[in-house]
Design an enzyme around this catalytic site. Structure first.
Site, PDB file in Angstrom:
ATOM      1  N   CYS A 284     -20.956  39.501  25.906  1.00 19.73           N
ATOM      2  CA  CYS A 284     -20.323  40.823  25.709  1.00 19.73           C
ATOM      3  C   CYS A 284     -20.926  41.519  24.497  1.00 19.73           C
ATOM      4  O   CYS A 284     -21.590  42.529  24.605  1.00 19.73           O
ATOM      5  CB  CYS A 284     -18.818  40.652  25.472  1.00 19.73           C
ATOM      6  SG  CYS A 284     -17.942  39.987  26.852  1.00 19.73           S
TER       7      CYS A 284
HETATM    8  N1  SAJ Z   1     -18.724  36.399  15.562  1.00 22.00           N
HETATM    9  C1  SAJ Z   1     -19.089  36.325  14.227  1.00 22.00           C
HETATM   10  N2  SAJ Z   1     -18.219  36.776  13.283  1.00 22.00           N
HETATM   11  C2  SAJ Z   1     -17.006  37.306  13.625  1.00 22.00           C
HETATM   12  C3  SAJ Z   1     -16.653  37.384  14.988  1.00 22.00           C
HETATM   13  C4  SAJ Z   1     -17.521  36.922  15.932  1.00 22.00           C
HETATM   14  O1  SAJ Z   1     -20.169  35.863  13.902  1.00 22.00           O
HETATM   15  O2  SAJ Z   1     -16.253  37.680  12.717  1.00 22.00           O
HETATM   16  C5  SAJ Z   1     -19.663  35.932  16.589  1.00 22.00           C
HETATM   17  C6  SAJ Z   1     -19.093  34.805  17.429  1.00 22.00           C
HETATM   18  O3  SAJ Z   1     -19.368  33.562  16.832  1.00 22.00           O
HETATM   19  C7  SAJ Z   1     -19.844  34.979  18.743  1.00 22.00           C
HETATM   20  C8  SAJ Z   1     -20.062  36.487  18.828  1.00 22.00           C
HETATM   21  O4  SAJ Z   1     -19.911  36.989  17.498  1.00 22.00           O
HETATM   22  O5  SAJ Z   1     -21.086  34.323  18.697  1.00 22.00           O
HETATM   23  C9  SAJ Z   1     -19.068  37.195  19.741  1.00 22.00           C
HETATM   24  O6  SAJ Z   1     -17.814  36.739  19.342  1.00 22.00           O
HETATM   25  P1  SAJ Z   1     -16.445  37.482  19.856  1.00 22.00           P
HETATM   26  O7  SAJ Z   1     -15.320  36.887  19.057  1.00 22.00           O
HETATM   27  O8  SAJ Z   1     -16.606  38.926  19.841  1.00 22.00           O
HETATM   28  O9  SAJ Z   1     -16.255  36.876  21.303  1.00 22.00           O
HETATM   29  P2  SAJ Z   1     -16.681  37.398  22.736  1.00 22.00           P
HETATM   30  O10 SAJ Z   1     -18.121  37.636  22.879  1.00 22.00           O
HETATM   31  O11 SAJ Z   1     -16.043  36.422  23.654  1.00 22.00           O
HETATM   32  O12 SAJ Z   1     -15.977  38.823  22.848  1.00 22.00           O
HETATM   33  C10 SAJ Z   1     -14.859  38.940  23.653  1.00 22.00           C
HETATM   34  C11 SAJ Z   1     -14.691  40.420  23.905  1.00 22.00           C
HETATM   35  N3  SAJ Z   1     -13.721  40.582  24.945  1.00 22.00           N
HETATM   36  C12 SAJ Z   1     -13.948  41.488  25.919  1.00 22.00           C
HETATM   37  O13 SAJ Z   1     -14.943  42.188  25.943  1.00 22.00           O
HETATM   38  C13 SAJ Z   1     -12.932  41.587  26.983  1.00 22.00           C
HETATM   39  C14 SAJ Z   1     -14.240  41.114  22.625  1.00 22.00           C
HETATM   40  O14 SAJ Z   1     -13.887  42.476  22.926  1.00 22.00           O
HETATM   41  C15 SAJ Z   1     -13.039  40.415  22.035  1.00 22.00           C
HETATM   42  O15 SAJ Z   1     -12.622  41.093  20.851  1.00 22.00           O
HETATM   43  C16 SAJ Z   1     -13.449  38.988  21.703  1.00 22.00           C
HETATM   44  O16 SAJ Z   1     -13.746  38.357  22.975  1.00 22.00           O
HETATM   45  C17 SAJ Z   1     -12.313  38.236  21.036  1.00 22.00           C
HETATM   46  O17 SAJ Z   1     -11.635  38.847  20.191  1.00 22.00           O
HETATM   47  O18 SAJ Z   1     -12.198  37.038  21.334  1.00 22.00           O
END
Ligand code: SAJ
Length: 446
Positions: A284
């Site tokens: 995403c």
């Molecule tokens: N990450 C960081 N630092 C952070 C947050 C995330 O390095 O502070 C990294 C994570 O390790 C990962 C990547 O970014 O490698 C993405 O992480 P994510 O928490 O955004 O997870 P995703 O990719 O599963 O994003 C999904 C998205 N959901 C949808 O699109 C429906 C996102 O909008 C959500 O906010 C996120 O999940 C969530 O909050 O879990």
């Protein structure tokens, strides 16, 4: 004097009759694509009372689902079980089944190929639906895509069968917000944005989702709904890049990044904490914003500069993390070349069994190129074979940890006993500060 007959808009009548069917639970639903997005919404529709058919190209997946076996990672098992138990949820590989549906949802993948959106799955689904579509159907696209896709790409395909969108065909867009592993909200607890081609289209789509979720947020167009989704995830990409660059600035000045973020997070308004890490993975966050900059360049000739800069910052985090690991080893007189490095956690984020765009594996690729001796463990992954890293999972034992020159906690799954790992490791590189023990001389963080 007889009142002149008010000529009603056919779409208004269509919308009203569809709303009535949805509210009477007599509407039937077809969902094209039974990945975690499509199966989740199909199950939610069946659970809400609507007869629903999930359509997918994969016969094995269809057979398993039709047998009541939940085989799609990221779908809430309870939601599926509840829906299947109603007897209103069926599955097929035959797209002709959309002919019987009042509502057709398209939930197919939209990957990037060479940084360009690949809409082949939407085009394939649109052509199939357009071929079998009957008058009066509401079609909703859920796949994440750039603004304009619903109107410019999907609409012509749906109209190829003789229908006219906004007249005898209702068309809308609603971005999926399924969050695998996130049990905090459930399907009904996540508000739905809905944007239709015309007001009657929006009204019909809002009525449909109103049966599935607690809050529906209508917007004025498909494009507004398409762009809202990209804004949501671009917001994350940009803010993660901010803290990733901040981490490098802090490291250069001997300032504790995590302390700084925690301090800023005490502000009860106007700030949301994000945390540095080895990079941004998943399907995403690294991808969705790329639709924005691709479409901006194509349609306006201008880049979306912040997205491109954020992507550049995040994309160099794996190599930056590998260099920080090398520095940690050098400080202890250990060369990377020949160093025994045990990586723990290689998926793109904790407690999710998905390695797509995983930054952890890219970190290992850099270390491998410096001839480190790598081994790994991850509860979800049995083998790695990408970016030139080819490894089989090792059994996580005290000996394996103690034998390593450094343990690299790249993705801190909940199953890891951090106290034990800290006690057994001569050097623990805690890439995401999962231990919170930055004052421990044997623990290093980003
Ligand atoms: N990450 C960081 N630092 C952070 C947050 C995330 O390095 O502070 C990294 C994570 O390790 C990962 C990547 O970014 O490698 C993405 O992480 P994510 O928490 O955004 O997870 P995703 O990719 O599963 O994003 C999904 C998205 N959901 C949808 O699109 C429906 C996102 O909008 C959500 O906010 C996120 O999940 C969530 O909050 O879990």
């Amino acid at each position: 004097m007889p009142q002149p007959r008010r000529r009603t808009d056919p779409a208004v009548d269509l919308s009203r009759s569809l709303v009535d069917a949805v509210e009477a639970n007599s509407a039937t639903v077809a969902v094209i694509g039974q990945g975690y997005v499509g199966l989740s919404v199909a199950a939610a529709a069946a659970r809400a009372g609507m007869r629903t058919i999930g359509v997918d190209l994969n016969p094995e997946r269809v057979a398993a689902l039709a047998d009541g076996r939940q085989v799609v990672p990221g779908v809430d098992d309870d939601l599926f079980a509840e829906a299947f138990a109603t007897g209103r949820l069926g599955f097929t590989t035959d797209p002709a089944m959309v002919a019987d549906a009042d509502v057709v949802l398209i939930c197919v993948p939209t990957p990037l190929i060479d940084s360009r959106p690949d809409l082949a799955a939407i085009e394939g689904a649109g052509a199939a639906v357009g071929h079998y579509l009957t008058p009066g159907t509401l079609v909703i696209l859920e796949s994440t895509t750039y603004p304009g896709t619903t109107e410019q790409v999907l609409r012509p395909l749906l109209e190829a069968g003789g229908r006219v969108a906004g007249e005898d065909l209702l068309l809308a867009y609603s971005p999926e917000r399924i969050n695998p592993g996130d049990h905090a909200h459930g399907f009904a607890g996540v508000p739905r944005v809905v944007g239709g081609l015309t007001p009657p289209c929006t009204e019909a789509a809002a009525a449909f989702y109103g049966r599935l979720v607690d809050v529906v947020h209508p917007v004025s167009s498909c494009r507004a709904a398409e762009l809202a989704k990209l804004l949501e995830n671009t917001y994350r990409l940009v803010n993660i890049a901010l803290v990733n660059e901040m981490a490098q600035l802090c490291a250069d000045q001997g300032i504790d990044t995590w302390e700084v973020i925690d301090a800023a997070a005490t502000k009860p308004f106007g700030f949301q904490a994000f945390y540095p890490g080895p990079g941004v993975g998943g399907h995403c966050i690294p991808l969705d914003p790329a639709y924005l900059t691709w479409q901006s360049r194509r349609d306006t000739g201008r880049p979306f500069r912040l997205v491109e800069l954020a992507k550049d910052i995040n994309d160099q985090m794996p190599s930056y993390t590998a260099r920080r690991i090398m520095d940690s080893l050098n400080k202890r007189g250990v060369a990377v070349k020949g160093a025994k490095l045990l990586a723990l956690g290689v998926t793109y984020k904790p407690d999710v069994g998905d390695v797509r765009e995983s930054a952890a594996i890219q970190v290992l690729a850099h270390l491998s190129s410096w001839e480190a001796k790598l081994s790994f463990h991850d509860p979800f992954v049995t083998a790695i074979d990408e970016h030139g890293v080819k490894l089989r999972r090792r059994r996580l034992t005290e000996d394996l940890v103690r034998d390593a020159d450094a343990v690299l906690l790249l993705t801190p799954h909940a199953t890891y006993d951090l106290e034990e790992l800290a006690a057994w490791s001569s050097l623990l590189f805690d890439a995401r500060n999962a231990t919170g023990r930055r004052d421990d001389p044997n623990i290093e963080v980003l």
